[in-house]
Scaffold this active site. Structure first.
Site, PDB file in Angstrom:
ATOM      1  N   ILE A 100      -0.730  -1.658   7.738  1.00  0.00           N
ATOM      2  CA  ILE A 100      -1.754  -1.404   8.759  1.00  0.00           C
ATOM      3  C   ILE A 100      -3.079  -1.224   8.017  1.00  0.00           C
ATOM      4  O   ILE A 100      -3.276  -0.234   7.305  1.00  0.00           O
ATOM      5  CB  ILE A 100      -1.447  -0.167   9.622  1.00  0.00           C
ATOM      6  CG1 ILE A 100      -0.142  -0.386  10.401  1.00  0.00           C
ATOM      7  CG2 ILE A 100      -2.599   0.111  10.598  1.00  0.00           C
ATOM      8  CD1 ILE A 100       0.297   0.779  11.280  1.00  0.00           C
ATOM      9  N   ASP A 101      -3.963  -2.180   8.165  1.00  0.00           N
ATOM     10  CA  ASP A 101      -5.294  -2.022   7.580  1.00  0.00           C
ATOM     11  C   ASP A 101      -6.209  -1.579   8.706  1.00  0.00           C
ATOM     12  O   ASP A 101      -6.306  -2.244   9.744  1.00  0.00           O
ATOM     13  CB  ASP A 101      -5.798  -3.333   6.972  1.00  0.00           C
ATOM     14  CG  ASP A 101      -7.107  -3.098   6.245  1.00  0.00           C
ATOM     15  OD1 ASP A 101      -7.145  -2.190   5.392  1.00  0.00           O
ATOM     16  OD2 ASP A 101      -8.097  -3.774   6.545  1.00  0.00           O
TER      17      ASP A 101
ATOM     18  N   ASP B 227      -6.182  -4.613   0.747  1.00  0.00           N
ATOM     19  CA  ASP B 227      -7.249  -4.720   1.760  1.00  0.00           C
ATOM     20  C   ASP B 227      -7.771  -6.154   1.847  1.00  0.00           C
ATOM     21  O   ASP B 227      -8.357  -6.555   2.851  1.00  0.00           O
ATOM     22  CB  ASP B 227      -8.453  -3.826   1.402  1.00  0.00           C
ATOM     23  CG  ASP B 227      -8.121  -2.339   1.401  1.00  0.00           C
ATOM     24  OD1 ASP B 227      -7.352  -1.912   2.270  1.00  0.00           O
ATOM     25  OD2 ASP B 227      -8.638  -1.616   0.526  1.00  0.00           O
TER      26      ASP B 227
ATOM     27  N   GLU C 235       0.829  -1.211   0.000  1.00  0.00           N
ATOM     28  CA  GLU C 235       0.000   0.000   0.000  1.00  0.00           C
ATOM     29  C   GLU C 235       0.865   1.263   0.000  1.00  0.00           C
ATOM     30  O   GLU C 235       0.647   2.164  -0.809  1.00  0.00           O
ATOM     31  CB  GLU C 235      -0.933   0.028   1.221  1.00  0.00           C
ATOM     32  CG  GLU C 235      -1.733   1.321   1.256  1.00  0.00           C
ATOM     33  CD  GLU C 235      -2.828   1.379   2.302  1.00  0.00           C
ATOM     34  OE1 GLU C 235      -2.804   0.580   3.247  1.00  0.00           O
ATOM     35  OE2 GLU C 235      -3.693   2.249   2.153  1.00  0.00           O
TER      36      GLU C 235
ATOM     37  N   THR D  45      -6.174   2.103   9.410  1.00  0.00           N
ATOM     38  CA  THR D  45      -5.279   3.129   9.972  1.00  0.00           C
ATOM     39  C   THR D  45      -6.035   4.127  10.857  1.00  0.00           C
ATOM     40  O   THR D  45      -5.508   4.577  11.871  1.00  0.00           O
ATOM     41  CB  THR D  45      -4.515   3.849   8.833  1.00  0.00           C
ATOM     42  OG1 THR D  45      -3.808   2.844   8.092  1.00  0.00           O
ATOM     43  CG2 THR D  45      -3.507   4.850   9.359  1.00  0.00           C
TER      44      THR D  45
ATOM     45  N   ASP E 151      -0.626  -4.984   3.211  1.00  0.00           N
ATOM     46  CA  ASP E 151      -1.154  -3.792   3.880  1.00  0.00           C
ATOM     47  C   ASP E 151      -0.529  -3.766   5.279  1.00  0.00           C
ATOM     48  O   ASP E 151      -0.882  -4.564   6.142  1.00  0.00           O
ATOM     49  CB  ASP E 151      -2.681  -3.850   3.982  1.00  0.00           C
ATOM     50  CG  ASP E 151      -3.239  -2.479   4.365  1.00  0.00           C
ATOM     51  OD1 ASP E 151      -2.476  -1.670   4.922  1.00  0.00           O
ATOM     52  OD2 ASP E 151      -4.430  -2.230   4.107  1.00  0.00           O
TER      53      ASP E 151
END
Ligand code: 2AM
Ligand code: CA
Length: 283
Positions: free
Chosen positions: A99-100, A226, A76, A102, A97
């Site tokens: 940090i999905d 995601d 990402e 955020t 990702d």
């Protein structure tokens, strides 16, 4: 490559990635535990990034590159920094990702995770999603089932939308290209199900479907990162991830539904089609 040597290769990818993701948990948690996490806004006013997103993605890419120099990456933050369009070839490709969720991370809601998927010949073969705050490690590799902290998990047996708890991403209503479509679909599905939850992280929602806490989930216009980790985890937990109009979904442009059973997926697609035909919705 024979089936068994391909299986061994995938297992090696899985083992190394699992260990690396686990090690990234404390790195991200350091940011989450601060009294205040600094963040920047990306292209849209509702799209945020922290130094921890970048830190975790860099660690994952460096570790995976070192172990598997032959592999490619779609990350990402890397995609955002280079303003590039993600490209998926037949080569083994990690889809990351860091940090999905955020916004949850910044605001101290526990629903955020590190999500890693691996596609080979454009097929998802490894999925790893780690939610550090509750120490939940969801993982799967193709044909071997889905696990939560090493224990096998499976989707619910729900076959009817009226009995289903449905996961939606309310905040994506902000995203102009899908604003109307999202409102109509969320209203339609929520009016017909037994409950609706918005977790603020697509990857966490997918894992909740995989373990049977949610029965289904629907969102269009997600990004590959995601969905890549969670989609395989749902499939290995016995559920389905499909295009939101039916059939195979595209990893690069995930418009998708996830459901515990084919019957429930059909109910969802029927309602989505009904919602898309509504014309007298104004917001
Ligand atoms: P993120 O936290 O990595 O940005 C909740 O909003 C969910 O939708 C999260 O999984 C979030 O990912 C994702 N998301 C937020 N804005 C998005 C956008 N414009 N397009 C696609 N996914 C988005
Ligand atoms: Ca992210």
């Amino acid at each position: 490559m024979s089936d068994s040597s391909e299986e061994q290769t995938i297992q090696k990818y899985y083992d190394v990635a699992l260990e690396l993701v686990m090690k990234c948990g404390p790195v991200a948690s350091e940011g989450y535990e601060q009294a205040k996490t600094d963040y920047q806004t990306k292209d849209a006013f509702y799209d945020f990034v922290t130094v921890y997103d970048k830190k975790v993605e860099d660690l994952l890419i460096a570790g995976l590159k070192k172990a598997f120099p032959e592999t490619q990456f779609i990350g990402e933050e890397d995609t955002a920094t280079n303003k590039s369009e993600p490209e998926l070839t037949d080569a083994p490709t990690w889809i990351i990702d860091p940090i999905d969720g955020t916004t949850n991370f910044i605001r101290r809601f526990p629903n955020w995770c590190i999500s890693v998927g691996l596609a080979i010949r454009k097929e998802l073969v490894v999925g790893i999603v780690y939610i550090p705050v509750v120490n939940e490690m969801y993982s799967a590799w193709k044909g071997q089932g889905a696990y939560l902290n090493g224990q096998r998990i499976s989707v619910s047996k729900c076959t009817k939308i009226k009995n289903a708890v449905f996961g939606a991403e309310l905040s994506l209503i902000q995203y102009p290209p899908i604003h109307d479509k999202q409102i109509k679909r969320i209203c339609k599905l929520t009016s017909n199900c037994s409950g609706c939850r918005s977790m603020g992280s697509a990857a966490v929602s997918l894992c909740y479907v995989a373990r049977g806490s949610l029965d289904c989930f629907a969102v269009d216009d997600l990004h590959p990162w995601d969905i890549a980790g969670g989609a395989l985890i749902i499939r290995e937990a016995g559920g389905l991830v499909q295009h939101s109009k039916g059939g195979e979904f595209s990893i690069l442009k995930p418009d998708c539904i996830a459901a515990a059973t084919p019957e429930l997926a059909k109910d969802m697609i029927d309602l989505i089609n009904e919602a898309d035909e509504l014309t007298d919705f104004t917001f």
